[in-house]
Design a protein around this motif. Structure first.
Motif, PDB file in Angstrom:
ATOM      1  N   ASP A  58      49.933 -46.853  31.347  1.00  0.00           N
ATOM      2  CA  ASP A  58      51.028 -45.537  32.185  1.00  0.00           C
ATOM      3  C   ASP A  58      51.827 -44.903  30.843  1.00  0.00           C
ATOM      4  O   ASP A  58      53.310 -44.978  31.416  1.00  0.00           O
ATOM      5  CB  ASP A  58      52.143 -46.734  33.081  1.00  0.00           C
ATOM      6  CG  ASP A  58      52.506 -45.636  34.391  1.00  0.00           C
ATOM      7  OD1 ASP A  58      52.049 -44.607  34.675  1.00  0.00           O
ATOM      8  OD2 ASP A  58      53.643 -45.961  34.325  1.00  0.00           O
TER       9      ASP A  58
ATOM     10  N   GLN B 137      42.435 -42.750  41.586  1.00  0.00           N
ATOM     11  CA  GLN B 137      43.064 -43.618  41.131  1.00  0.00           C
ATOM     12  C   GLN B 137      44.440 -43.348  42.201  1.00  0.00           C
ATOM     13  O   GLN B 137      44.927 -42.775  42.793  1.00  0.00           O
ATOM     14  CB  GLN B 137      43.870 -43.014  39.906  1.00  0.00           C
ATOM     15  CG  GLN B 137      43.019 -43.129  38.435  1.00  0.00           C
ATOM     16  CD  GLN B 137      42.602 -42.382  37.564  1.00  0.00           C
ATOM     17  OE1 GLN B 137      41.947 -42.687  36.612  1.00  0.00           O
ATOM     18  NE2 GLN B 137      44.071 -41.332  37.401  1.00  0.00           N
TER      19      GLN B 137
ATOM     20  N   SER C 130      43.695 -51.646  37.857  1.00  0.00           N
ATOM     21  CA  SER C 130      44.223 -51.349  36.203  1.00  0.00           C
ATOM     22  C   SER C 130      45.323 -51.942  36.089  1.00  0.00           C
ATOM     23  O   SER C 130      46.730 -51.754  36.202  1.00  0.00           O
ATOM     24  CB  SER C 130      44.723 -49.751  36.701  1.00  0.00           C
ATOM     25  OG  SER C 130      44.279 -49.032  35.206  1.00  0.00           O
TER      26      SER C 130
ATOM     27  N   HIS D 108      45.721 -47.997  40.510  1.00  0.00           N
ATOM     28  CA  HIS D 108      46.615 -47.235  38.943  1.00  0.00           C
ATOM     29  C   HIS D 108      48.008 -48.696  38.567  1.00  0.00           C
ATOM     30  O   HIS D 108      48.328 -48.901  39.971  1.00  0.00           O
ATOM     31  CB  HIS D 108      47.004 -45.938  38.767  1.00  0.00           C
ATOM     32  CG  HIS D 108      48.366 -45.709  38.423  1.00  0.00           C
ATOM     33  ND1 HIS D 108      48.306 -45.844  37.044  1.00  0.00           N
ATOM     34  CD2 HIS D 108      49.275 -45.533  38.683  1.00  0.00           C
ATOM     35  CE1 HIS D 108      49.638 -45.253  36.603  1.00  0.00           C
ATOM     36  NE2 HIS D 108      50.203 -45.681  37.865  1.00  0.00           N
TER      37      HIS D 108
ATOM     38  N   GLU E  57      44.920 -50.108  31.562  1.00  0.00           N
ATOM     39  CA  GLU E  57      45.852 -48.673  31.263  1.00  0.00           C
ATOM     40  C   GLU E  57      47.260 -49.436  30.302  1.00  0.00           C
ATOM     41  O   GLU E  57      47.841 -50.543  29.736  1.00  0.00           O
ATOM     42  CB  GLU E  57      45.729 -48.231  32.456  1.00  0.00           C
ATOM     43  CG  GLU E  57      47.111 -48.607  33.606  1.00  0.00           C
ATOM     44  CD  GLU E  57      46.819 -47.882  34.384  1.00  0.00           C
ATOM     45  OE1 GLU E  57      47.813 -46.983  34.381  1.00  0.00           O
ATOM     46  OE2 GLU E  57      46.971 -47.694  35.820  1.00  0.00           O
TER      47      GLU E  57
ATOM     48  N   GLU F  21      46.642 -39.430  39.935  1.00  0.00           N
ATOM     49  CA  GLU F  21      47.147 -40.421  40.836  1.00  0.00           C
ATOM     50  C   GLU F  21      47.843 -39.642  42.597  1.00  0.00           C
ATOM     51  O   GLU F  21      48.965 -38.841  42.458  1.00  0.00           O
ATOM     52  CB  GLU F  21      48.333 -41.117  41.022  1.00  0.00           C
ATOM     53  CG  GLU F  21      48.486 -42.220  38.936  1.00  0.00           C
ATOM     54  CD  GLU F  21      49.824 -41.608  38.186  1.00  0.00           C
ATOM     55  OE1 GLU F  21      50.450 -42.150  39.553  1.00  0.00           O
ATOM     56  OE2 GLU F  21      49.792 -42.097  37.151  1.00  0.00           O
TER      57      GLU F  21
END
Length: 264
Positions: free
Chosen positions: A212, A136, A182, A162, A210, A101
């Motif tokens: 995380d 991302q 995302s 992200h 996603e 990221e």
């Protein structure tokens, strides 16, 4: 629970491919090793914006009120780290599927740190474009600034926000530019009505889901570490929000994931 056990539980839940993001220099090697040892695992590599600030020698307290904590590896200058990142990405193209990221986090730094983050973000954008990899983006309290940098420099063809946390303006920018959002567990939290409203205007083809992990699990799992095998709750919630069948949404998400990250 070991990494192998987590991957196994994810596969049993239907999550057969995992992208682990390593955005501190101390985590790159171990993450690359996991991708070569465990089935279905690939890697995104970057220098996190908060890490970039520490490598640049900036020590500012941000709105979070926390003192930055430099460690031994932060003595390596940011320019050196970025050069090493490029070499590592090129040398591990068989298991690296994204740059990330990177981005901006104005919650944890002040004015000088924000300027450093912008410089690092721009370097990551250029790297993703040069290597034809998805980018991302970590975006915390910096929605408008992230959009400004992306528009000024030209975003990579596959740009992913992200853990999307933006409102209507960021959603509109994603629609305009074809950037991906995302979605993670916070979509399911009762207090996040504005997030649900923003996500509702995004077309299906720009959505990803996603975890995380180990942060931000779906609502019924709050208070425990997040993991890929819990992702189904977020998918089901999103399917209900959009009025889609679970299977139909899963097929759409799989196609979008393939388009962004490739297949393996």
């Amino acid at each position: 629970m070991t990494a192998a056990e987590l991957v196994g539980r994810a596969a049993a839940a239907g999550v057969t491919r995992v992208v682990t993001s390593a955005c501190e220099v101390t985590t790159w090697a171990d993450s690359l090793a996991l991708a070569r040892e465990l089935p279905g695992v690939r890697v995104a590599l970057a220098v996190h914006p908060n890490e970039a600030v520490l490598h640049a020698g900036v020590r500012e307290t941000g709105p979070d009120g926390l003192e930055p904590r430099a460690q031994a590896h932060h003595t390596e200058p940011l320019d050196s780290v970025m050069a090493r990142l490029e070499r590592t990405l090129r040398a591990n193209a068989d298991v690296v599927v994204a740059v990330g990221e990177s981005g901006l986090d104005f919650f944890r730094t002040g004015e000088k740190g924000a300027a450093t983050q912008c410089e690092a973000f721009r370097a990551h954008i250029a790297l993703a474009k040069e290597l034809d990899l998805p980018l991302q983006i970590h975006d915390r309290d910096a929605h408008a600034a992230c959009v400004e940098v992306l528009e000024a420099d030209g975003a990579p063809e596959r740009t992913v926000f992200h853990c999307f946390s933006g409102g209507a303006d960021l959603a509109a920018a994603c629609v305009e530019h074809g950037w991906y959002a995302s979605i993670a567990g916070p979509l399911t939290y009762p207090a996040n009505g504005p997030l649900r409203e923003a996500v509702a205007v995004l077309p299906d083809e720009l959505l990803l889901v996603e975890t995380d992990a180990p942060y931000l699990p779906p609502k019924r799992w709050r208070g425990r570490p997040n993991a890929s095998y819990l992702m189904g709750d977020t998918v089901r919630f999103l399917a209900e929000q959009r009025g889609l069948g679970e299977e139909r949404l899963c097929l759409r998400l799989q196609a979008t994931t393939d388009a962004v990250y490739g297949t393996w």
